[in-house]
Design a protein around this motif. Structure first.
Motif, PDB file in Angstrom:
ATOM      1  N   ARG A 221       0.837  -1.207   0.000  1.00 24.70           N
ATOM      2  CA  ARG A 221       0.000   0.000   0.000  1.00 24.70           C
ATOM      3  C   ARG A 221       0.871   1.257   0.000  1.00 24.70           C
ATOM      4  N   LYS A 222       1.901   1.276   0.830  1.00 25.81           N
ATOM      5  CA  LYS A 222       2.806   2.427   0.893  1.00 25.81           C
ATOM      6  C   LYS A 222       3.560   2.623  -0.426  1.00 25.81           C
ATOM      7  N   ILE A 223       3.977   1.517  -1.028  1.00 31.27           N
ATOM      8  CA  ILE A 223       4.700   1.585  -2.302  1.00 31.27           C
ATOM      9  C   ILE A 223       3.802   2.162  -3.390  1.00 31.27           C
ATOM     10  N   LEU A 224       2.548   1.705  -3.426  1.00 30.81           N
ATOM     11  CA  LEU A 224       1.612   2.181  -4.451  1.00 30.81           C
ATOM     12  C   LEU A 224       1.269   3.661  -4.254  1.00 30.81           C
ATOM     13  N   ILE A 225       1.146   4.079  -3.006  1.00 33.56           N
ATOM     14  CA  ILE A 225       0.898   5.505  -2.736  1.00 33.56           C
ATOM     15  C   ILE A 225       2.058   6.345  -3.265  1.00 33.56           C
ATOM     16  N   ALA A 226       3.278   5.826  -3.086  1.00 36.68           N
ATOM     17  CA  ALA A 226       4.464   6.553  -3.549  1.00 36.68           C
ATOM     18  C   ALA A 226       4.581   6.563  -5.075  1.00 36.68           C
ATOM     19  N   LEU A 227       4.111   5.478  -5.720  1.00 33.44           N
ATOM     20  CA  LEU A 227       4.333   5.325  -7.162  1.00 33.44           C
ATOM     21  C   LEU A 227       3.145   5.680  -8.042  1.00 33.44           C
ATOM     22  N   LYS A 228       1.933   5.678  -7.499  1.00 29.60           N
ATOM     23  CA  LYS A 228       0.763   5.663  -8.382  1.00 29.60           C
ATOM     24  C   LYS A 228       0.594   6.910  -9.251  1.00 29.60           C
ATOM     25  N   ASP A 229       1.198   8.023  -8.853  1.00 30.29           N
ATOM     26  CA  ASP A 229       1.131   9.218  -9.710  1.00 30.29           C
ATOM     27  C   ASP A 229       2.051   9.098 -10.923  1.00 30.29           C
ATOM     28  N   ARG A 230       2.872   8.047 -10.958  1.00 27.94           N
ATOM     29  CA  ARG A 230       3.824   7.855 -12.062  1.00 27.94           C
ATOM     30  C   ARG A 230       3.458   6.674 -12.953  1.00 27.94           C
ATOM     31  N   ILE A 231       2.516   5.847 -12.508  1.00 29.95           N
ATOM     32  CA  ILE A 231       2.195   4.613 -13.234  1.00 29.95           C
ATOM     33  C   ILE A 231       1.217   4.895 -14.374  1.00 29.95           C
ATOM     34  N   GLU A 232       1.534   4.398 -15.562  1.00 32.35           N
ATOM     35  CA  GLU A 232       0.615   4.481 -16.706  1.00 32.35           C
ATOM     36  C   GLU A 232      -0.049   3.141 -16.963  1.00 32.35           C
ATOM     37  N   GLU A 233       0.719   2.060 -16.816  1.00 33.64           N
ATOM     38  CA  GLU A 233       0.211   0.697 -16.951  1.00 33.64           C
ATOM     39  C   GLU A 233       0.702  -0.091 -15.741  1.00 33.64           C
ATOM     40  N   LEU A 234      -0.167  -0.879 -15.125  1.00 31.47           N
ATOM     41  CA  LEU A 234       0.228  -1.610 -13.926  1.00 31.47           C
ATOM     42  C   LEU A 234       1.309  -2.642 -14.218  1.00 31.47           C
ATOM     43  N   SER A 235       1.467  -3.019 -15.478  1.00 36.70           N
ATOM     44  CA  SER A 235       2.543  -3.943 -15.844  1.00 36.70           C
ATOM     45  C   SER A 235       3.914  -3.302 -15.651  1.00 36.70           C
ATOM     46  N   GLN A 236       3.963  -1.979 -15.451  1.00 40.01           N
ATOM     47  CA  GLN A 236       5.227  -1.287 -15.188  1.00 40.01           C
ATOM     48  C   GLN A 236       5.700  -1.482 -13.747  1.00 40.01           C
ATOM     49  N   LEU A 237       4.815  -1.968 -12.889  1.00 35.93           N
ATOM     50  CA  LEU A 237       5.125  -2.053 -11.455  1.00 35.93           C
ATOM     51  C   LEU A 237       6.388  -2.847 -11.133  1.00 35.93           C
ATOM     52  N   PRO A 238       6.590  -4.030 -11.712  1.00 40.05           N
ATOM     53  CA  PRO A 238       7.796  -4.785 -11.340  1.00 40.05           C
ATOM     54  C   PRO A 238       9.082  -3.988 -11.523  1.00 40.05           C
ATOM     55  N   GLU A 239       9.177  -3.255 -12.640  1.00 40.17           N
ATOM     56  CA  GLU A 239      10.382  -2.469 -12.894  1.00 40.17           C
ATOM     57  C   GLU A 239      10.424  -1.222 -12.017  1.00 40.17           C
ATOM     58  N   MET A 240       9.282  -0.551 -11.865  1.00 41.28           N
ATOM     59  CA  MET A 240       9.252   0.703 -11.110  1.00 41.28           C
ATOM     60  C   MET A 240       9.486   0.478  -9.621  1.00 41.28           C
ATOM     61  N   ALA A 241       9.022  -0.671  -9.115  1.00 44.94           N
ATOM     62  CA  ALA A 241       9.115  -0.932  -7.671  1.00 44.94           C
ATOM     63  C   ALA A 241      10.273  -1.843  -7.308  1.00 44.94           C
ATOM     64  N   ASP A 242      11.083  -2.215  -8.285  1.00 43.45           N
ATOM     65  CA  ASP A 242      12.141  -3.196  -8.059  1.00 43.45           C
ATOM     66  C   ASP A 242      13.073  -2.813  -6.914  1.00 43.45           C
ATOM     67  N   PHE A 243      13.435  -1.526  -6.804  1.00 42.02           N
ATOM     68  CA  PHE A 243      14.419  -1.119  -5.792  1.00 42.02           C
ATOM     69  C   PHE A 243      13.876  -1.225  -4.369  1.00 42.02           C
ATOM     70  N   PHE A 244      12.552  -1.351  -4.219  1.00 40.52           N
ATOM     71  CA  PHE A 244      11.995  -1.546  -2.878  1.00 40.52           C
ATOM     72  C   PHE A 244      12.270  -2.958  -2.364  1.00 40.52           C
ATOM     73  N   PHE A 245      12.524  -3.900  -3.291  1.00 43.49           N
ATOM     74  CA  PHE A 245      12.705  -5.304  -2.925  1.00 43.49           C
ATOM     75  C   PHE A 245      14.117  -5.820  -3.144  1.00 43.49           C
ATOM     76  N   HIS A 246      14.877  -5.125  -3.986  1.00 44.04           N
ATOM     77  CA  HIS A 246      16.242  -5.582  -4.288  1.00 44.04           C
ATOM     78  C   HIS A 246      17.220  -4.414  -4.193  1.00 44.04           C
ATOM     79  N   ARG A 247      18.374  -4.688  -3.659  1.00 46.76           N
ATOM     80  CA  ARG A 247      19.382  -3.634  -3.532  1.00 46.76           C
ATOM     81  C   ARG A 247      19.970  -3.298  -4.899  1.00 46.76           C
ATOM     82  N   PRO A 248      20.209  -2.030  -5.156  1.00 46.97           N
ATOM     83  CA  PRO A 248      20.690  -1.604  -6.472  1.00 46.97           C
ATOM     84  C   PRO A 248      22.145  -1.986  -6.706  1.00 46.97           C
ATOM     85  N   THR A 249      22.491  -2.124  -7.965  1.00 50.59           N
ATOM     86  CA  THR A 249      23.886  -2.406  -8.336  1.00 50.59           C
ATOM     87  C   THR A 249      24.515  -1.203  -9.037  1.00 50.59           C
TER      88      THR A 249
END
Length: 336
Positions: A221-249
């Protein structure tokens, strides 16, 4: 008249001997027909412009025009609104309604939907099925909103409309005559607007089919609140939210000054007992003052450390969602 040579007693005997089952045709009255179309106005079909036509095929199956009239007549359909590629069928259906002695429904024929290049809409213009749009994360209400405005316009020119608004404001007189253009970019914009308007708890449920990680409803819920103003298609979520679940390289440049600054930030963040924006910003100010850094440079580097990106949701929202332990761990990973 064209069937008379085949409708003699001799021909009938010939067909029976050969086991040929005849098709059943309707004898079209030879008169003018005027169809008062709610979109196109009066459409005149001159006598003789439409010949006799089949009702039943030789295999006993009814034809479209016959089945359509029977179905609509028995259901007492009052309005028939469809694409103008069916306009030529209308005179046949009107004749059948008259033959049955049934009231003729009101007809309206809207123009066909064209692709962005002005040609007939086809697969080469992109997604063509509801299932495909669903798999890409288009909300039903966005698709309905978009399709409604392809053949109709709101009296106040509004473009983002709920289903209830569409129902309450719809009138036949605002159906448009001109061919509509299927603009995928506009559909994407509409979907983004409907995502912003969507109840967050409903959005959490819908998003589950796109997020393939173990995450609590509260965090999602918190992630979607942070991202939803940027989402055009929900299929973008895995890429847009990836850094919340995996550390960046993808890390920023690791200079001695940066290592010192963000090591100091770790020390300040470790002191925080209550993880909230006020206390986090206070830690930032201490470190920026000590390092004599401007906010822009400090925050951009920190964003890259935490997300591997130079843009995205509000940094403070990211920090709150990641939590103290994960933020500190990612900064330490950068500092080495």
């Amino acid at each position: 008249e064209m069937l008379q040579p085949y409708n003699t007693d001799e021909k009938k005997r010939e067909y029976e001997e050969k086991g040929i089952t005849p098709a059943i045709y309707f004898s079209m009255p030879r008169k003018d027909y005027i169809v008062n179309d709610v979109v196109k106005g009066d459409v005149v079909f001159k006598a003789g412009s439409t010949g006799d036509f089949a009702l039943l095929r030789s295999n006993g199956m009814p034809t479209y025009n016959y089945a359509c009239v029977i179905d609509d007549g028995l259901m007492k359909i009052t309005h028939v609104l469809r694409g103008d590629d069916h306009l030529s069928n209308t005179v046949k259906q009107v004749a059948l309604y008259e033959a049955f002695g049934w009231p003729t429904p009101i007809f309206g024929h809207v123009s066909m939907i064209l692709g962005p290049d002005g040609s007939k809409l086809s697969k080469r213009h992109g997604a063509t099925s509801v299932e495909e749009f669903k798999s890409r994360g288009y909300l039903p209400e966005a698709l309905v909103n978009f399709l409604a405005l392809l053949g109709w316009s709101h009296p106040e020119g509004k473009e983002i409309l709920s289903k209830d608004e569409l129902i309450s404001s719809f009138t036949l007189d605002r159906l448009v005559k001109n061919a509509a253009i299927f603009n995928p970019e506009k559909l994407k914009w509409m979907n983004a607007e409907h995502i912003k308007m969507k109840d967050i708890d409903e959005l959490v449920l819908i998003s589950r089919q796109f997020i393939d990680v173990d995450v609590s409803d509260e965090k999602l819920r918190k992630i979607l609140i942070a991202l939803k103003d940027r989402i055009e298609e929900l299929s973008q979520l895995p890429e847009m939210a990836d850094f919340f679940f995996h550390r960046p390289t993808n890390m920023p440049e690791k200079t001695p000054e940066a290592v010192e600054t963000y090591n100091n930030l770790c020390l300040e963040l470790d002191k925080i007992e209550e993880w909230n924006q006020e206390n986090i910003y206070a830690a930032f100010k201490i470190v920026m003052k000590s390092a004599k850094l401007k906010g822009k440079n400090f925050y951009m580097t920190l964003r890259q450390i935490l997300t591997g990106r130079i843009e995205g949701p509000e940094l403070i929202d990211i920090i709150e969602i990641l939590g103290k332990d994960e933020v500190v761990a990612r900064i330490k990973a950068f500092c080495g």
